[in-house]
Design an enzyme around this catalytic site. Structure first.
Site, PDB file in Angstrom:
ATOM      1  N   TYR A   8       0.794  -1.229   0.000  1.00 10.44           N
ATOM      2  CA  TYR A   8       0.000   0.000   0.000  1.00 10.44           C
ATOM      3  C   TYR A   8       0.825   1.277   0.000  1.00 10.44           C
ATOM      4  O   TYR A   8       0.280   2.370   0.087  1.00 10.44           O
ATOM      5  CB  TYR A   8      -0.938   0.007   1.217  1.00 10.44           C
ATOM      6  CG  TYR A   8      -0.219  -0.184   2.534  1.00 10.44           C
ATOM      7  CD1 TYR A   8       0.368   0.889   3.196  1.00 10.44           C
ATOM      8  CD2 TYR A   8      -0.112  -1.449   3.105  1.00 10.44           C
ATOM      9  CE1 TYR A   8       1.036   0.710   4.401  1.00 10.44           C
ATOM     10  CE2 TYR A   8       0.556  -1.639   4.302  1.00 10.44           C
ATOM     11  CZ  TYR A   8       1.123  -0.553   4.940  1.00 10.44           C
ATOM     12  OH  TYR A   8       1.796  -0.725   6.129  1.00 10.44           O
ATOM     13  N   GLY A   9       2.130   1.175  -0.141  1.00 11.63           N
ATOM     14  CA  GLY A   9       2.970   2.371  -0.079  1.00 11.63           C
ATOM     15  C   GLY A   9       4.029   2.380  -1.156  1.00 11.63           C
ATOM     16  O   GLY A   9       3.718   2.380  -2.349  1.00 11.63           O
ATOM     17  N   THR A  10       5.285   2.354  -0.751  1.00  9.86           N
ATOM     18  CA  THR A  10       6.393   2.489  -1.695  1.00  9.86           C
ATOM     19  C   THR A  10       6.583   1.268  -2.586  1.00  9.86           C
ATOM     20  O   THR A  10       7.398   1.306  -3.504  1.00  9.86           O
ATOM     21  CB  THR A  10       7.715   2.807  -0.959  1.00  9.86           C
ATOM     22  OG1 THR A  10       8.075   1.701  -0.137  1.00  9.86           O
ATOM     23  CG2 THR A  10       7.590   4.080  -0.132  1.00  9.86           C
ATOM     24  N   LEU A  11       5.827   0.205  -2.350  1.00  3.15           N
ATOM     25  CA  LEU A  11       5.888  -0.978  -3.211  1.00  3.15           C
ATOM     26  C   LEU A  11       4.824  -0.954  -4.315  1.00  3.15           C
ATOM     27  O   LEU A  11       4.784  -1.848  -5.155  1.00  3.15           O
ATOM     28  CB  LEU A  11       5.730  -2.254  -2.374  1.00  3.15           C
ATOM     29  CG  LEU A  11       6.930  -2.592  -1.503  1.00  3.15           C
ATOM     30  CD1 LEU A  11       6.542  -3.601  -0.421  1.00  3.15           C
ATOM     31  CD2 LEU A  11       8.088  -3.111  -2.334  1.00  3.15           C
ATOM     32  N   GLU A  48      11.034  -3.993   5.274  1.00  2.16           N
ATOM     33  CA  GLU A  48      10.162  -3.487   6.342  1.00  2.16           C
ATOM     34  C   GLU A  48      10.817  -3.607   7.722  1.00  2.16           C
ATOM     35  O   GLU A  48      10.197  -3.281   8.724  1.00  2.16           O
ATOM     36  CB  GLU A  48       8.824  -4.217   6.317  1.00  2.16           C
ATOM     37  CG  GLU A  48       8.107  -4.180   4.979  1.00  2.16           C
ATOM     38  CD  GLU A  48       7.735  -2.787   4.480  1.00  2.16           C
ATOM     39  OE1 GLU A  48       8.048  -1.783   5.154  1.00  2.16           O
ATOM     40  OE2 GLU A  48       7.119  -2.696   3.405  1.00  2.16           O
TER      41      GLU A  48
END
Length: 136
Positions: A8-11, A79
């Site tokens: 849900y972010g930088t991926l 992470e």
């Protein structure tokens, strides 16, 4: 258990870590959402915090079978997640996410804010009201 990943972010496609970690390792990527979670802005990346009534938008990523173990290790490292480590910023948990196209539920790995981080974010964090890292 070889679960897909909810990112849900930088991926996400177009974000900095997508090409570095996912390109060439995935069999499928499709829009999905995580219910009962809220999105908070971190220092350059977001945190999903488990909160009733919230929604986080992202992608359901299915690893290529031959790349699964390598991808799991790479994402845990990204992470900074280690099972049982009290210093974790994120916890990798199994949650139900919904595919947007079919509105079907799928069990997936999700990196959510660790309990201490989640408490700080709820108290003083900046929520991303849209629930979508791309629309902040």
């Amino acid at each position: 258990m070889r679960l897909p990943f909810f990112v849900y972010g930088t991926l996400l496609p177009g974000e900095v870590n997508h090409d570095l970690f996912l390109r060439g390792r995935t069999a499928a990527e499709e829009p999905a959402r995580l219910n009962d979670a809220a999105l908070y802005d971190g220092p350059g990346y977001p945190y999903a915090v488990e909160e009733r009534g919230g929604v986080v938008y992202g992608e359901l990523v299915t690893a290529m079978p031959e790349m699964y173990e390598e991808l799991l290790v790479a994402l845990d490292r990204l992470e900074e997640y280690a099972p049982g480590d009290p210093r974790n910023l994120y916890e990798r948990v199994e949650r139900e996410v919904l595919r947007e196209s079919r509105n079907t539920a799928v069990r997936a790995w999700v990196y959510v804010a660790a309990p201490a981080v989640a408490a700080r974010l709820r108290a003083r964090g900046k929520p991303i009201e849209s629930g979508d890292w791309r629309v902040r």
